[in-house]
Design a protein around this motif. Structure first.
Motif, PDB file in Angstrom:
ATOM      1  N   HIS A   1      64.289 -20.607  52.493  1.00 31.77           N
ATOM      2  CA  HIS A   1      65.119 -19.550  51.897  1.00 31.77           C
ATOM      3  C   HIS A   1      66.538 -19.747  52.405  1.00 31.77           C
ATOM      4  O   HIS A   1      66.767 -19.853  53.605  1.00 31.77           O
ATOM      5  CB  HIS A   1      64.576 -18.171  52.274  1.00 31.77           C
ATOM      6  CG  HIS A   1      64.222 -18.036  53.732  1.00 31.77           C
ATOM      7  ND1 HIS A   1      65.076 -17.513  54.678  1.00 31.77           N
ATOM      8  CD2 HIS A   1      63.093 -18.384  54.409  1.00 31.77           C
ATOM      9  CE1 HIS A   1      64.494 -17.532  55.874  1.00 31.77           C
ATOM     10  NE2 HIS A   1      63.287 -18.059  55.738  1.00 31.77           N
ATOM     11  N   GLY A   2      67.499 -19.825  51.471  1.00 32.70           N
ATOM     12  CA  GLY A   2      68.841 -20.209  51.872  1.00 32.70           C
ATOM     13  C   GLY A   2      68.797 -21.569  52.534  1.00 32.70           C
ATOM     14  O   GLY A   2      68.105 -22.478  52.072  1.00 32.70           O
ATOM     15  N   ASN A   3      69.523 -21.720  53.640  1.00 36.65           N
ATOM     16  CA  ASN A   3      69.438 -22.986  54.370  1.00 36.65           C
ATOM     17  C   ASN A   3      68.490 -22.870  55.566  1.00 36.65           C
ATOM     18  O   ASN A   3      68.511 -23.701  56.475  1.00 36.65           O
ATOM     19  CB  ASN A   3      70.824 -23.426  54.852  1.00 36.65           C
ATOM     20  CG  ASN A   3      71.499 -22.381  55.723  1.00 36.65           C
ATOM     21  OD1 ASN A   3      72.076 -21.438  55.202  1.00 36.65           O
ATOM     22  ND2 ASN A   3      71.428 -22.545  57.029  1.00 36.65           N
ATOM     23  N   ASN A   4      67.620 -21.845  55.529  1.00 35.86           N
ATOM     24  CA  ASN A   4      66.688 -21.600  56.621  1.00 35.86           C
ATOM     25  C   ASN A   4      65.245 -21.818  56.175  1.00 35.86           C
ATOM     26  O   ASN A   4      64.952 -21.993  54.991  1.00 35.86           O
ATOM     27  CB  ASN A   4      66.830 -20.165  57.137  1.00 35.86           C
ATOM     28  CG  ASN A   4      68.205 -19.900  57.727  1.00 35.86           C
ATOM     29  OD1 ASN A   4      68.729 -20.726  58.470  1.00 35.86           O
ATOM     30  ND2 ASN A   4      68.793 -18.767  57.395  1.00 35.86           N
ATOM     31  N   PHE A   5      64.337 -21.768  57.147  1.00 28.24           N
ATOM     32  CA  PHE A   5      62.913 -21.793  56.840  1.00 28.24           C
ATOM     33  C   PHE A   5      62.185 -20.867  57.799  1.00 28.24           C
ATOM     34  O   PHE A   5      62.662 -20.574  58.916  1.00 28.24           O
ATOM     35  CB  PHE A   5      62.333 -23.214  56.921  1.00 28.24           C
ATOM     36  CG  PHE A   5      62.239 -23.760  58.320  1.00 28.24           C
ATOM     37  CD1 PHE A   5      61.090 -23.575  59.091  1.00 28.24           C
ATOM     38  CD2 PHE A   5      63.290 -24.477  58.883  1.00 28.24           C
ATOM     39  CE1 PHE A   5      60.990 -24.082  60.379  1.00 28.24           C
ATOM     40  CE2 PHE A   5      63.204 -24.984  60.172  1.00 28.24           C
ATOM     41  CZ  PHE A   5      62.054 -24.791  60.915  1.00 28.24           C
ATOM     42  N   THR A   6      61.009 -20.418  57.369  1.00 35.71           N
ATOM     43  CA  THR A   6      60.126 -19.590  58.182  1.00 35.71           C
ATOM     44  C   THR A   6      58.727 -20.174  58.078  1.00 35.71           C
ATOM     45  O   THR A   6      58.237 -20.413  56.970  1.00 35.71           O
ATOM     46  CB  THR A   6      60.118 -18.133  57.690  1.00 35.71           C
ATOM     47  OG1 THR A   6      61.430 -17.576  57.864  1.00 35.71           O
ATOM     48  CG2 THR A   6      59.101 -17.294  58.467  1.00 35.71           C
ATOM     49  N   ARG A   7      58.092 -20.418  59.209  1.00 31.14           N
ATOM     50  CA  ARG A   7      56.722 -20.955  59.195  1.00 31.14           C
ATOM     51  C   ARG A   7      55.735 -19.799  59.110  1.00 31.14           C
ATOM     52  O   ARG A   7      55.893 -18.782  59.796  1.00 31.14           O
ATOM     53  CB  ARG A   7      56.457 -21.797  60.454  1.00 31.14           C
ATOM     54  CG  ARG A   7      55.112 -22.500  60.438  1.00 31.14           C
ATOM     55  CD  ARG A   7      55.013 -23.508  61.580  1.00 31.14           C
ATOM     56  NE  ARG A   7      55.101 -22.876  62.878  1.00 31.14           N
ATOM     57  CZ  ARG A   7      54.059 -22.351  63.537  1.00 31.14           C
ATOM     58  NH1 ARG A   7      52.850 -22.389  62.989  1.00 31.14           N
ATOM     59  NH2 ARG A   7      54.224 -21.800  64.720  1.00 31.14           N
ATOM     60  N   PHE A   8      54.706 -19.956  58.259  1.00 27.61           N
ATOM     61  CA  PHE A   8      53.767 -18.858  58.028  1.00 27.61           C
ATOM     62  C   PHE A   8      52.334 -19.379  57.975  1.00 27.61           C
ATOM     63  O   PHE A   8      52.090 -20.562  57.761  1.00 27.61           O
ATOM     64  CB  PHE A   8      54.110 -18.128  56.717  1.00 27.61           C
ATOM     65  CG  PHE A   8      53.947 -18.977  55.483  1.00 27.61           C
ATOM     66  CD1 PHE A   8      52.764 -18.973  54.750  1.00 27.61           C
ATOM     67  CD2 PHE A   8      54.984 -19.800  55.045  1.00 27.61           C
ATOM     68  CE1 PHE A   8      52.603 -19.762  53.614  1.00 27.61           C
ATOM     69  CE2 PHE A   8      54.833 -20.602  53.909  1.00 27.61           C
ATOM     70  CZ  PHE A   8      53.642 -20.574  53.191  1.00 27.61           C
ATOM     71  N   HIS A   9      51.397 -18.458  58.152  1.00 29.51           N
ATOM     72  CA  HIS A   9      49.972 -18.767  58.040  1.00 29.51           C
ATOM     73  C   HIS A   9      49.590 -18.695  56.560  1.00 29.51           C
ATOM     74  O   HIS A   9      49.888 -17.703  55.892  1.00 29.51           O
ATOM     75  CB  HIS A   9      49.161 -17.757  58.845  1.00 29.51           C
ATOM     76  CG  HIS A   9      47.728 -18.127  59.017  1.00 29.51           C
ATOM     77  ND1 HIS A   9      46.818 -18.100  57.969  1.00 29.51           N
ATOM     78  CD2 HIS A   9      47.034 -18.538  60.114  1.00 29.51           C
ATOM     79  CE1 HIS A   9      45.634 -18.465  58.423  1.00 29.51           C
ATOM     80  NE2 HIS A   9      45.735 -18.747  59.721  1.00 29.51           N
TER      81      HIS A   9
ATOM     82  N   VAL B   1      53.570 -14.556  60.519  1.00 31.66           N
ATOM     83  CA  VAL B   1      54.641 -15.360  61.087  1.00 31.66           C
ATOM     84  C   VAL B   1      54.602 -15.212  62.597  1.00 31.66           C
ATOM     85  O   VAL B   1      54.675 -14.093  63.122  1.00 31.66           O
ATOM     86  CB  VAL B   1      56.018 -14.914  60.548  1.00 31.66           C
ATOM     87  CG1 VAL B   1      57.139 -15.693  61.239  1.00 31.66           C
ATOM     88  CG2 VAL B   1      56.085 -15.111  59.039  1.00 31.66           C
ATOM     89  N   ASN B   2      54.457 -16.321  63.304  1.00 32.71           N
ATOM     90  CA  ASN B   2      54.475 -16.316  64.764  1.00 32.71           C
ATOM     91  C   ASN B   2      55.657 -17.123  65.259  1.00 32.71           C
ATOM     92  O   ASN B   2      55.958 -18.188  64.729  1.00 32.71           O
ATOM     93  CB  ASN B   2      53.171 -16.901  65.330  1.00 32.71           C
ATOM     94  CG  ASN B   2      51.983 -15.982  65.109  1.00 32.71           C
ATOM     95  OD1 ASN B   2      52.054 -14.784  65.364  1.00 32.71           O
ATOM     96  ND2 ASN B   2      50.883 -16.540  64.616  1.00 32.71           N
TER      97      ASN B   2
END
Length: 435
Positions: free
Chosen positions: A203-211, A217-218
């Motif tokens: 999302h945007g220039n970022n990322f989020t790691r998810f299950h 999200v941890n």
């Protein structure tokens, strides 16, 4: 722990502490074509997907990037139908199909645009495409934001996660059933990517790691993708990392589970070897087996479970969608296997129920895992000492000692042997080190 123990995984873990690939040096970062989009400027990707050879493609508008380093090129140089003549020009979402039961679809790349889907294999558009999304994926909405595959073992069945806003439509490939979840805690994903059993929402220039099952999200997120998924000036961490030399490697444990996943352990880290096509990378053991905080001495797999041994303790995890510690564990080795710790190495051969435990330098002790109570049924010397790790597979038993290993055809031959065979060097083909 001696100096060599920190070789393979510690070096790899420094390149990417939170599960994204380590970018290679990119000679094209400086002095590139100013007319091309620059992902180091902070781009929001339209889609990300690997192909059938493991090459990862990042899409933005009419351009793409191949791999984690290098300049943008026109998408139609790799996928010729992705151009304005065919009124495609960009993609909304993309993923690589995981469906081994159907080889006609497995490893194909699917692109989505508005209400259409395109199927590619070997960078060639399949006959009959494009199709309406509903033809191939009934119940999946149009105008998607992102998509990512989720194989059985990581999800409950072979599935695809389709993202639209905060809704996630989980598509069961076999039954074609769709279950919709709302993950409002996640940002709206413009691209999603599965890499080495880890899932990332961009999302945007970022990322989020998810299950992939719960959406949980941890850790601390979001993170800037330029630090992890590409080589950019003034970004990144683990600078100056080097792949360790094979002559300097030392393993703590290695095992293959009932799903064919091979895990190698060294120090506080592990690496999965059977995902070589998409890359090799070290992760902290606590990422997958969170209760095991001090590394491991030995690991073996049996009956859809993985057994991790440290000191006189044993942790047993169920191997469902993700490893889950069985209630009541850890227990002592004495309670579980009828032996005292510590353990040097352990292995179970395919379709057998005897765990062979190597202790005290050169003793191999057998325990029948179907027996109650469990006790040592055989205690014999072996001609090699000490042993760091052991693995039994179709090619026999490999006993690892430093940067070498010894091969035996069976546990019986190992138990009866009095002269050790010629050692073989650990190579890049085995564990991804530098020859």
């Amino acid at each position: 722990m001696d100096l060599f123990t920190k070789t393979l995984f510690l070096c790899l873990a420094l390149t990417l502490a939170n599960g994204a690939p380590a970018p290679a040096q990119d000679a094209a970062v400086d002095g590139g074509d100013a007319s091309l989009p620059d992902r180091c400027a902070g781009i929001e990707f339209d889609a990300i997907t690997p192909d059938e050879k493991g090459n990862t493609f990042f899409f933005k508008g009419a351009h793409l990037w191949k791999g984690f380093a290098g300049p943008a090129v026109l998408s139609n140089e790799s996928f010729k139908e992705l151009d304005d003549i065919h009124h495609i020009g960009h993609v909304d979402a993309a993923f690589r199909m995981h469906n081994k039961d159907n080889p006609d679809d497995h490893d194909h790349i699917y692109f989505f645009l508005d209400d259409k889907v395109f199927s590619y294999y070997n960078h060639t558009l399949e006959d009959g495409y494009p199709k309406a999304i509903q033809e191939d994926f009934p119940g999946v909405p149009t105008h998607l934001d992102a998509a990512v595959e989720c194989p059985q073992g990581e999800c409950m069945t072979d599935s695809v996660l389709f993202f639209k806003g905060n809704d996630v439509h989980v598509y069961d490939i076999s039954t074609k059933a769709v279950k919709t979840k709302q993950w409002s805690h996640l940002p709206v994903c413009t691209a999603a990517f599965r890499w080495l059993e880890h899932y990332y929402c961009f999302h945007g220039n970022n990322f989020t790691r998810f299950h992939p099952v719960s959406g949980e999200v941890n850790g601390t997120y979001p993170k800037d993708a330029r630090n992890y998924f590409m080589r950019c000036p003034n970004f990144g961490h683990g600078a100056g990392h080097k792949v360790p030399k094979c002559s300097e490697t030392k393993l703590d444990a290695i095992t293959t589970d009932d799903e064919g996943k091979t895990y190698l352990f060294s120090g506080p880290n592990y690496m999965r070897l059977d995902t070589r096509r998409d890359g090799l990378h070290g992760f902290q053991i606590t990422r997958t087996w969170k209760e095991v905080t001090e590394g491991v001495d030995a690991v073996f797999s049996y009956d859809n479970k993985i057994y991790l041994i440290k000191g006189d303790q044993i942790y047993i995890y169920k191997g469902a969608a993700h490893y889950t510690l069985i209630e009541g564990y850890p227990k002592t080795l004495k309670e579980e296997l009828g032996i005292e710790g510590p353990v040097d190495a352990a292995f179970v051969c395919p379709n057998e129920h005897i765990v062979h435990i190597i202790q005290d330098g050169n003793r191999m002790r057998d325990v029948d895992l179907t027996a109650t109570p469990r006790v040592i049924t055989q205690d014999v010397p072996i001609p090699i000492s000490p042993i760091d790790a052991a693995l039994c597979g179709a090619d026999g038993i490999n006993l690892f000692k430093g940067s070498e290993y010894y091969n035996y055809q069976s546990p019986m031959i190992l138990a009866m042997g009095r002269i050790k065979p010629m050692p073989k060097p650990v190579t890049s083909a085995l564990i991804g080190c530098e020859d």
